[in-house]
Scaffold this motif. Structure first.
Motif, mmCIF file in Angstrom:
data_model
loop_
_atom_site.group_PDB
_atom_site.id
_atom_site.type_symbol
_atom_site.label_atom_id
_atom_site.label_comp_id
_atom_site.label_asym_id
_atom_site.label_seq_id
_atom_site.Cartn_x
_atom_site.Cartn_y
_atom_site.Cartn_z
ATOM 1 N N ASP A 73 -1.587 -6.539 -4.549
ATOM 2 C CA ASP A 73 -2.384 -7.143 -3.482
ATOM 3 C C ASP A 73 -3.554 -6.232 -3.108
ATOM 4 O O ASP A 73 -4.659 -6.701 -2.829
ATOM 5 N N GLU A 74 -3.307 -4.940 -3.104
ATOM 6 C CA GLU A 74 -4.359 -3.986 -2.737
ATOM 7 C C GLU A 74 -5.541 -4.087 -3.693
ATOM 8 O O GLU A 74 -6.691 -4.194 -3.260
ATOM 9 N N ARG A 176 -5.297 -0.232 2.000
ATOM 10 C CA ARG A 176 -3.923 -0.631 2.299
ATOM 11 C C ARG A 176 -3.883 -1.688 3.394
ATOM 12 O O ARG A 176 -3.054 -2.611 3.360
ATOM 13 N N ALA A 177 -4.783 -1.571 4.379
ATOM 14 C CA ALA A 177 -4.842 -2.588 5.435
ATOM 15 C C ALA A 177 -5.327 -3.922 4.876
ATOM 16 O O ALA A 177 -4.847 -4.992 5.277
ATOM 17 N N GLN A 180 -2.682 -6.120 3.423
ATOM 18 C CA GLN A 180 -1.881 -6.880 4.370
ATOM 19 C C GLN A 180 -2.502 -8.229 4.715
ATOM 20 O O GLN A 180 -1.819 -9.104 5.270
ATOM 21 N N THR A 204 -6.424 -10.512 12.445
ATOM 22 C CA THR A 204 -6.551 -9.072 12.217
ATOM 23 C C THR A 204 -7.960 -8.717 11.776
ATOM 24 O O THR A 204 -8.602 -9.472 11.054
#
Length: 220
Positions: A73-74, A176-177, A180, A204
């Motif tokens: 995903d990153e 990394r955020a 998410q 977010t």
């Protein structure tokens, strides 16, 4: 040369530019490259709104992203960030990790000539130089924290001679955020101003400052 700890040297049919971030994860879980090649890519959809105040670019993009089974995903979200940073109506994703002859993102003119060749991760220095011979501009968006520093120390001397090359780094906390925020259907807004980038969905916001390691010297 890209740094790839504990990963087999031969990676048949894996994309050039195999980044260290995945290499470390693959070695951690001992994922064999051939074990994922038979699996199909997962399709993600993104409605991307870009407000790039620095470039004066404002646009909406309906994107389809094919995530290779070996892609995290990153990495996928850093690819999406790379698209936003260079957003243009003619920009498109390459075929991803399953091919050797296309970048992660690129822009071509009507004749097929490559105007922008964009890679994410920590590509091999030799392959970057080859891309500089094919494209008007080559952009590397690196990520991986300390791994970026080690990669750049090894590649810097030769890559700094490439006038058409720009190299930037996404802070590890930001990449990394971004991971998410990954979802099969995404609605994202990206704002870029004075080097500061804000990526947000409905719940977010991920702020970051992209660090420039090398700027373009001579775009022809």
């Amino acid at each position: 040369m890209a740094i790839e700890p504990r990963v087999p040297q031969k990676r048949t049919n894996m994309k050039r530019g195999f980044d260290l971030a995945f290499a470390a994860e693959a070695s951690l879980y001992r994922i064999a490259p051939h074990s994922v090649m038979a699996l199909k890519s997962t399709i993600f959809k993104a409605e991307l709104s870009v407000a790039d105040i620095d470039r004066g670019y404002y646009g909406d993009h309906a994107l389809t992203i094919a995530r290779h089974p070996s892609e995290t995903d990153e990495r996928m979200m850093v690819r999406l960030l790379a698209f936003a940073l260079h957003a243009d109506d003619a920009l498109e994703f390459g075929r991803g990790l399953s091919t050797d002859d296309e970048p992660d993102v690129w822009r071509r003119d009507l004749t097929g000539a490559v105007e922008q060749w964009i890679e994410v991760g920590l590509p091999e220095e030799r392959e970057v130089r080859k891309a500089c011979g094919r494209a008007r501009e080559v952009h590397i968006l690196a990520y991986g924290g300390r791994a970026v520093d080690l990669w750049w120390q090894g590649a810097r001397e030769k890559l700094e001679r490439q006038d058409r090359l720009a190299v930037s780094e996404v802070p590890v906390e930001a990449s990394r955020a971004l991971a998410q925020l990954a979802a099969r259907h995404m609605r994202l807004q990206v704002t870029i101003q004075e080097g500061h980038v804000f990526v947000a969905d409905d719940a977010t916001s991920v702020p970051m400052e992209i660090r420039m390691l090398k700027a373009l010297s001579n775009a022809r």
